[in-house]
Scaffold this active site. Structure first.
Site, PDB file in Angstrom:
ATOM      1  N   GLU A   2      34.679  40.536  33.944  1.00  0.00           N
ATOM      2  CA  GLU A   2      35.289  40.430  32.472  1.00  0.00           C
ATOM      3  C   GLU A   2      35.038  39.065  32.150  1.00  0.00           C
ATOM      4  O   GLU A   2      34.962  38.935  30.959  1.00  0.00           O
ATOM      5  CB  GLU A   2      36.947  40.680  32.859  1.00  0.00           C
ATOM      6  CG  GLU A   2      37.714  41.021  32.029  1.00  0.00           C
ATOM      7  CD  GLU A   2      37.524  42.503  31.247  1.00  0.00           C
ATOM      8  OE1 GLU A   2      37.906  42.757  29.894  1.00  0.00           O
ATOM      9  OE2 GLU A   2      36.899  43.246  32.044  1.00  0.00           O
ATOM     10  N   ARG A  40      41.492  37.579  42.223  1.00  0.00           N
ATOM     11  CA  ARG A  40      40.804  39.079  41.875  1.00  0.00           C
ATOM     12  C   ARG A  40      39.473  39.019  42.704  1.00  0.00           C
ATOM     13  O   ARG A  40      38.548  38.837  41.956  1.00  0.00           O
ATOM     14  CB  ARG A  40      40.611  39.249  40.374  1.00  0.00           C
ATOM     15  CG  ARG A  40      42.027  39.443  39.646  1.00  0.00           C
ATOM     16  CD  ARG A  40      41.836  39.744  38.199  1.00  0.00           C
ATOM     17  NE  ARG A  40      43.184  39.793  37.546  1.00  0.00           N
ATOM     18  CZ  ARG A  40      43.603  38.612  36.673  1.00  0.00           C
ATOM     19  NH1 ARG A  40      42.907  37.562  36.549  1.00  0.00           N
ATOM     20  NH2 ARG A  40      44.746  38.847  36.143  1.00  0.00           N
ATOM     21  N   GLU A  61      39.428  30.116  30.111  1.00  0.00           N
ATOM     22  CA  GLU A  61      40.465  31.316  29.479  1.00  0.00           C
ATOM     23  C   GLU A  61      41.916  30.952  29.260  1.00  0.00           C
ATOM     24  O   GLU A  61      42.405  31.480  28.227  1.00  0.00           O
ATOM     25  CB  GLU A  61      40.434  32.778  30.452  1.00  0.00           C
ATOM     26  CG  GLU A  61      38.923  33.498  30.471  1.00  0.00           C
ATOM     27  CD  GLU A  61      38.826  34.536  31.304  1.00  0.00           C
ATOM     28  OE1 GLU A  61      40.133  35.153  31.250  1.00  0.00           O
ATOM     29  OE2 GLU A  61      37.882  34.859  32.193  1.00  0.00           O
ATOM     30  N   ASP A 115      34.448  36.644  37.272  1.00  0.00           N
ATOM     31  CA  ASP A 115      34.362  38.217  37.555  1.00  0.00           C
ATOM     32  C   ASP A 115      33.481  38.566  36.276  1.00  0.00           C
ATOM     33  O   ASP A 115      33.227  37.948  35.360  1.00  0.00           O
ATOM     34  CB  ASP A 115      35.665  39.055  37.781  1.00  0.00           C
ATOM     35  CG  ASP A 115      36.296  38.755  36.565  1.00  0.00           C
ATOM     36  OD1 ASP A 115      36.262  38.256  35.548  1.00  0.00           O
ATOM     37  OD2 ASP A 115      37.819  39.032  37.009  1.00  0.00           O
ATOM     38  N   TYR A 162      40.192  32.163  43.869  1.00  0.00           N
ATOM     39  CA  TYR A 162      40.296  33.001  42.574  1.00  0.00           C
ATOM     40  C   TYR A 162      40.979  34.527  43.217  1.00  0.00           C
ATOM     41  O   TYR A 162      40.737  35.006  44.392  1.00  0.00           O
ATOM     42  CB  TYR A 162      38.883  33.530  42.042  1.00  0.00           C
ATOM     43  CG  TYR A 162      39.070  34.016  40.783  1.00  0.00           C
ATOM     44  CD1 TYR A 162      39.741  34.026  39.705  1.00  0.00           C
ATOM     45  CD2 TYR A 162      38.336  35.637  40.949  1.00  0.00           C
ATOM     46  CE1 TYR A 162      39.958  34.720  38.508  1.00  0.00           C
ATOM     47  CE2 TYR A 162      38.362  36.272  39.387  1.00  0.00           C
ATOM     48  CZ  TYR A 162      39.163  35.951  38.542  1.00  0.00           C
ATOM     49  OH  TYR A 162      39.274  36.591  37.372  1.00  0.00           O
ATOM     50  N   ASP A 222      36.381  33.175  33.861  1.00  0.00           N
ATOM     51  CA  ASP A 222      36.702  33.561  35.216  1.00  0.00           C
ATOM     52  C   ASP A 222      35.359  34.055  35.756  1.00  0.00           C
ATOM     53  O   ASP A 222      34.504  34.473  35.051  1.00  0.00           O
ATOM     54  CB  ASP A 222      37.840  34.444  35.182  1.00  0.00           C
ATOM     55  CG  ASP A 222      39.074  34.048  34.907  1.00  0.00           C
ATOM     56  OD1 ASP A 222      39.287  32.628  35.110  1.00  0.00           O
ATOM     57  OD2 ASP A 222      40.032  34.878  34.927  1.00  0.00           O
ATOM     58  N   HIS A 274      31.827  36.506  45.911  1.00  0.00           N
ATOM     59  CA  HIS A 274      33.029  35.847  45.835  1.00  0.00           C
ATOM     60  C   HIS A 274      33.671  35.523  47.259  1.00  0.00           C
ATOM     61  O   HIS A 274      33.076  35.752  48.074  1.00  0.00           O
ATOM     62  CB  HIS A 274      34.029  36.913  45.101  1.00  0.00           C
ATOM     63  CG  HIS A 274      33.599  37.440  43.804  1.00  0.00           C
ATOM     64  ND1 HIS A 274      33.967  38.302  43.063  1.00  0.00           N
ATOM     65  CD2 HIS A 274      32.685  36.877  43.036  1.00  0.00           C
ATOM     66  CE1 HIS A 274      33.547  38.445  41.935  1.00  0.00           C
ATOM     67  NE2 HIS A 274      32.704  37.694  41.771  1.00  0.00           N
TER      68      HIS A 274
END
Length: 741
Positions: free
Chosen positions: A87, A300, A7, A85, A298, A83, A345
Site C-alpha cells: 500500500e 503491519r 504518509e 508495505d 512497523y 510505509d 519485513h
C-alpha cells in the site's frame, strides 16, 4: 533543500526531529490519488482486453497535493518515504504522479523503525519504486472496486438498501455464518463422568474400565454411570505406576500483526482496531528520554524475522538483567508462519531496549503502555531459555477400573521470568507403587456436549490467517466493515451474525460461489503475491476475473428473485418513531424498523399461518409502575414472563411477575432482604438494595459465619462432588456438613 514525503503527520514530525535544517518533511496523509468515489472509475477495453484505472485527486486532498508540489519545486532532491508495505509503495507512486514527477526518478527509502539510525541508513540505501509491488496493490484495489461496485447494488436491489459485498468481506462473513449454522444445527449428546477423589485429595480421571479405554462419550446414560460407580466403590485400589518426566515449554515467537491483535484481545480486551491505532502511535513516534522517536517496528507485518542487531541487544539485556542461566547458547530464530508472509519485513519488536516499560510509564498513555509492555516483554521472552516442568503421573488400579492423576511442578521458569504465568503448580503427594489407596469420594455426574463457540475477533483473525484470507492490513478493517454494514454484532466479545447476514450469504453461495469461497479468496492472495514477487502479469489477472464475474452479475439481475418484503404494519417504531415493516429473514418473518440500519429495532412474530401481524400485544394488568405511574403490562423474555412499564422506551422499569423467593436470613452486608433472582448467567441470591449493595451468592446463604482467619463471610449450603458442604460466599472455603459437629 531535500524533501522527504511520508504518509502521516506524526511520522513527519518524528523524522523531522532526526534531520538537520537541510531537510523538509511533509505528510501525504494517506492516499492522495485514488479511484473516483462517484463512479466506477475503471475503463474497460473489450477489444484490447485491458482494464485501466482512472485515478484522480479528490477535492479534500487537493490542498495537500498543492503544498507538496510547492515544496517539490524548491527541493534539490525528493525522497518517497511512505510505509514499507505494498500500500505504501503504491501511495509513493501516486504521489509522484500527483506532483507530475516520473516515479522512477524519485529515490524510494524504507525503514522498519522510525529511529535516527534507521532513517540515516535508509537515506544511504535508497532504491527505486518497486513497480511489481505497485501493480499488486493496483490489482487488489481494482478487484475490490469491481466486486464492491457491481455486487453491492445488486444486493441492495434484491434484498434491502445499504448492503454491500466484497472480495474479502463476503468470504469472511460466510465463515461467521457457517459457524452459526453449526451452532443452530447442533444436537447436545448426553454423557456421564464418574468424578473420583482418592485420599488425600487427589483428583483422578477414569482412564479404562474392564480393560477398555474410555473416551469422553463412553458413559452414555445414568444407569450405566451408576452401575459402574457402585462396582468401583466396592473395589480396592492400589498405586499401579508412578511416572515422572521433565518437559520443556518453548519460548513464544515475537509478534506479527495477527498474533499481536489476538494477544491484545485476550489479555488486554482491546479490539483489533484499537490495537492497530495504538501500535501506529508507538511506531510513528512518542516522547522518550532522548526526544520523540518510534518505539516499535512497523506494525503491519506477517514476518517473524528479527534484525541481528536487535537480537544481540536483547541477549545483552537478558544477561545483564536476569543472568546467564536465562540466555540460550545461541540466538533463536523463528520460521515463516503465515501464508505468503513478507520475509523481508521484521516482526513487531521494540526499537530501544533501554526504553523499558518502567521508563515508558513516565511517557506513554495507559493503553499505549499496556500494548508496549506486551510487545517489549514478548520480544525479550522470545530470546530466553525454555521453561522446564516436572510432569507427574500416577495410575490407580482396581479389579475393573484404572484411574490416572497428573500433576506438574515448575523446575525452571525460563522465559516466564519476563512474561509471568498463570499456571500454578499442581503437586501430587509422594506415593509408592503397590501402595493401597482409599477412595475419598466418588459420584456420577451428567454432562451434555457443547456446540462450537462463536468466533471472537481474535479467533476470527486466527482463522482468516490460517485460511490465507486477507493480509495484516485487512484483518481489522474487514471486521469493522461487517459491523458497519450491520452484518454482525459483537456481544460479550462474541461475533453474532444478523438475520440479513444469512440472507446475503445464501444468495452469494447460490449465485456467486467464488466470492464467498475461502479457497478462491486465498488463491487470489497468492496470485497477488506472485505479481509482487514474480513479475506476474497483473492485467491478465484482472481480465480473467472481470468478464466471467460481469456475466454472473448480468445473469443475477434477471434470474435472482427479489427477497424484498417490506409491508407496513400500521405501527411506529417505539425507539425512533419511524414506520415498522414486516420483513422476511433467515428464520421466517420478523418486524423491523424502516429506519434500518440507523435504527436496529426488531420484533419477533408468530409462526406463519395468519396475516402479517406484530407479536402478541402485551397483557394489561392492574399494576402501576413505581417509577413513572404508567400501567404495567406482562411481556415475555428469555427467562419467562415479567412485568414491564407500558411507557417503554421512555421508562424501562421492569420487575418479576411473581414476588421473588426470600431467603431465611438477611443480607450479610447491609441487612436487606435476600431475593432469589434469574439472569442470563443463571439463578442467584441477590440483595434487594442493589446497586447500592452488590451482595450476590450462587447458593442460599445461612446464618453461619466462616471460621477462616481474616474472613467475615457467611456460609452457604451446597453439593460439591456428591457431598453436602458449607461453602463461604467470599473465600470459597468448604466444610463437609457431616463434620460440622
Amino acid at each position: 533543500m531535500k524533501l522527504i514525503i511520508v504518509e502521516s503527520p506524526a511520522k513527519a514530525r518524528t523524522i523531522k526531529n532526526f534531520l538537520g535544517k537541510g531537510y523538509e518533511v511533509i505528510a501525504s496523509k494517506g492516499h492522495i490519488r485514488d479511484l473516483p468515489k462517484s463512479r466506477f472509475g475503471i475503463k474497460v477495453d473489450e477489444e484490447a482486453r485491458t482494464l485501466t484505472p482512472e485515478y484522480s485527486v479528490s477535492k479534500e486532498n487537493a490542498p495537500t497535493v498543492k503544498q507538496i508540489q510547492e515544496l517539490a519545486k524548491k527541493a534539490d532532491e525528493i525522497y518517497i518515504a511512505t510505509d514499507e508495505d505494498r500500500e505504501g509503495e503504491a501511495i509513493g507512486w501516486h504521489i509522484a504522479h500527483a506532483i507530475k514527477k516520473d516515479p522512477a526518478s524519485l529515490p524510494r527509502i524504507v525503514f522498519h523503525e522510525i529511529t535516527k539510525t534507521a532513517i540515516a541508513h535508509a537515506l544511504e540505501t535508497a532504491r527505486e519504486i518497486d513497480m511489481d509491488r505497485v501493480n499488486a496493490q493496483q490489482t487488489r484495489r481494482l478487484l475490490d472496486r469491481i466486486v464492491g461496485y457491481k455486487l453491492s447494488p445488486l444486493l441492495s436491489s434484491k434484498i434491502q438498501k445499504g448492503l454491500s459485498g466484497g472480495r474479502v468481506q463476503s468470504s469472511t462473513l460466510k465463515i461467521i455464518v457457517d459457524r452459526e449454522r453449526e451452532i443452530k444445527a447442533f444436537t447436545p449428546e448426553e454423557y456421564w463422568t464418574i468424578d473420583t477423589v482418592f485420599a488425600p485429595g487427589i483428583d483422578a480421571n477414569l482412564y479404562s474400565y474392564e480393560g477398555e479405554k474410555l473416551d469422553k462419550l463412553a458413559i452414555k446414560n445414568q444407569a450405566m454411570a451408576e452401575a459402574m460407580t457402585e462396582r468401583i466403590r466396592g473395589e480396592a485400589f492400589s498405586v499401579n505406576a508412578i511416572e515422572t518426566k521433565q518437559r520443556k515449554t518453548s519460548t513464544p515467537p515475537p509478534f506479527m500483526t495477527s498474533t499481536l491483535q489476538q494477544t491484545a484481545s485476550s489479555k488486554l480486551g482491546f479490539s483489533p482496531k484499537k490495537t492497530m491505532m495504538l501500535a501506529q502511535t508507538l511506531y510513528e513516534g512518542v516522547k522518550t528520554p532522548t526526544g520523540t522517536s518510534g518505539v516499535i517496528t512497523y506494525m503491519r507485518t506477517d514476518s517473524l524475522n528479527m534484525a541481528k542487531e536487535a537480537v544481540e541487544a536483547a541477549r545483552d539485556t537478558i544477561t545483564n538483567t536476569y543472568g546467564e542461566k536465562y540466555l540460550p547458547k545461541s540466538p533463536k530464530a523463528y520460521g515463516k508462519k503465515a501464508k505468503g508472509a513478507q520475509e523481508a519485513h521484521e516482526a513487531i519488536r521494540p526499537t530501544m531496549l533501554d526504553f523499558t516499560p518502567q521508563v515508558a510509564a513516565q511517557y506513554l498513555k495507559p493503553d499505549e503502555l499496556k500494548l508496549y509492555r506486551l510487545i517489549y516483554t514478548r520480544f525479550l521472552a522470545c530470546q530466553m531459555t525454555d521453561a522446564v516442568f516436572e510432569q507427574q503421573s500416577i495410575t490407580f488400579k482396581s479389579e475393573s477400573a484404572e484411574y490416572r492423576a497428573t500433576g506438574r511442578k515448575l523446575l525452571f521458569d525460563g522465559f516466564y521470568k519476563v512474561l509471568g504465568t498463570d499456571d500454578k503448580d499442581k503437586l501430587l503427594p509422594t506415593l509408592e507403587e503397590g501402595q493401597s489407596i482409599a477412595l475419598e469420594s466418588i459420584a456420577p455426574t451428567q454432562h451434555f456436549t457443547e456446540p462450537p463457540s462463536r468466533y471472537s475477533e481474535a479467533s476470527l483473525i486466527k482463522k482468516l490467517e490460517a485460511e490465507g484470507i486477507g493480509r495484516p492490513s485487512t484483518y481489522a478493517p474487514t471486521i469493522s466493515t461487517l459491523q458497519a454494514r450491520s452484518y454482525i454484532n459483537i456481544e460479550k466479545r462474541q461475533i453474532v451474525p444478523t438475520e440479513v447476514a444469512f440472507t446475503v450469504t445464501e444468495l452469494l453461495e447460490k449465485h456467486f460461489p467464488e466470492i464467498v469461497d475461502a479457497n478462491f479468496t486465498a488463491n487470489m492472495e497468492e496470485i497477488l503475491d506472485k505479481i509482487a514477487d514474480e513479475h506476474h502479469d497483473w492485467q491478465s489477472v484482472l481480465i480473467d476475473f472481470y468478464f466471467p464475474f460481469m456475466e454472473e452479475i448480468t445473469k443475477g439481475k434477471t434470474e435472482i428473485k427479489s427477497l424484498k418484503m417490506a409491508e407496513p404494519i400500521g405501527r411506529n417504531c417505539p425507539e425512533c418513531g419511524s414506520e415498522l415493516l414486516m420483513r422476511s429473514g433467515r428464520y421466517g418473518k420478523f418486524i423491523a424498523c424502516s429506519g434500518f440500519p440507523k435504527c436496529k429495532y426488531t420484533e419477533q412474530v408468530a409462526e406463519e399461518g395468519s396475516e402479517a401481524q406484530p407479536a402478541v400485544e402485551p397483557e394489561t394488568t392492574d399494576e402501576v409502575c413505581d417509577k413513572c405511574g404508567s400501567p404495567m403490562v406482562i411481556k415475555s423474555g428469555r427467562n419467562g414472563k415479567f412485568l414491564a412499564c407500558s411507557a417503554y422506551p421512555k421508562c424501562k422499569n421492569t420487575r418479576p411477575l411473581e414476588a421473588p423467593t426470600e431467603a431465611a436470613v438477611p443480607c450479610p452486608d447491609c441487612g436487606g432482604k435476600l431475593l432469589f433472582r434469574q439472569s442470563r448467567r443463571g439463578a442467584f441470591w441477590g440483595c434487594e438494595n442493589y446497586p447500592k449493595c452488590k451482595f450476590i451468592s450462587k447458593f442460599e446463604p445461612t446464618d453461619k459465619k466462616c471460621d477462616q482467619e481474616g474472613c467475615d463471610g457467611v456460609l452457604a449450603r451446597r453439593t460439591y462432588r456428591g457431598k453436602e458442604v458449607y461453602e463461604c460466599v467470599k473465600c470459597k472455603h468448604r466444610t463437609p456438613i457431616e463434620e460440622e459437629a
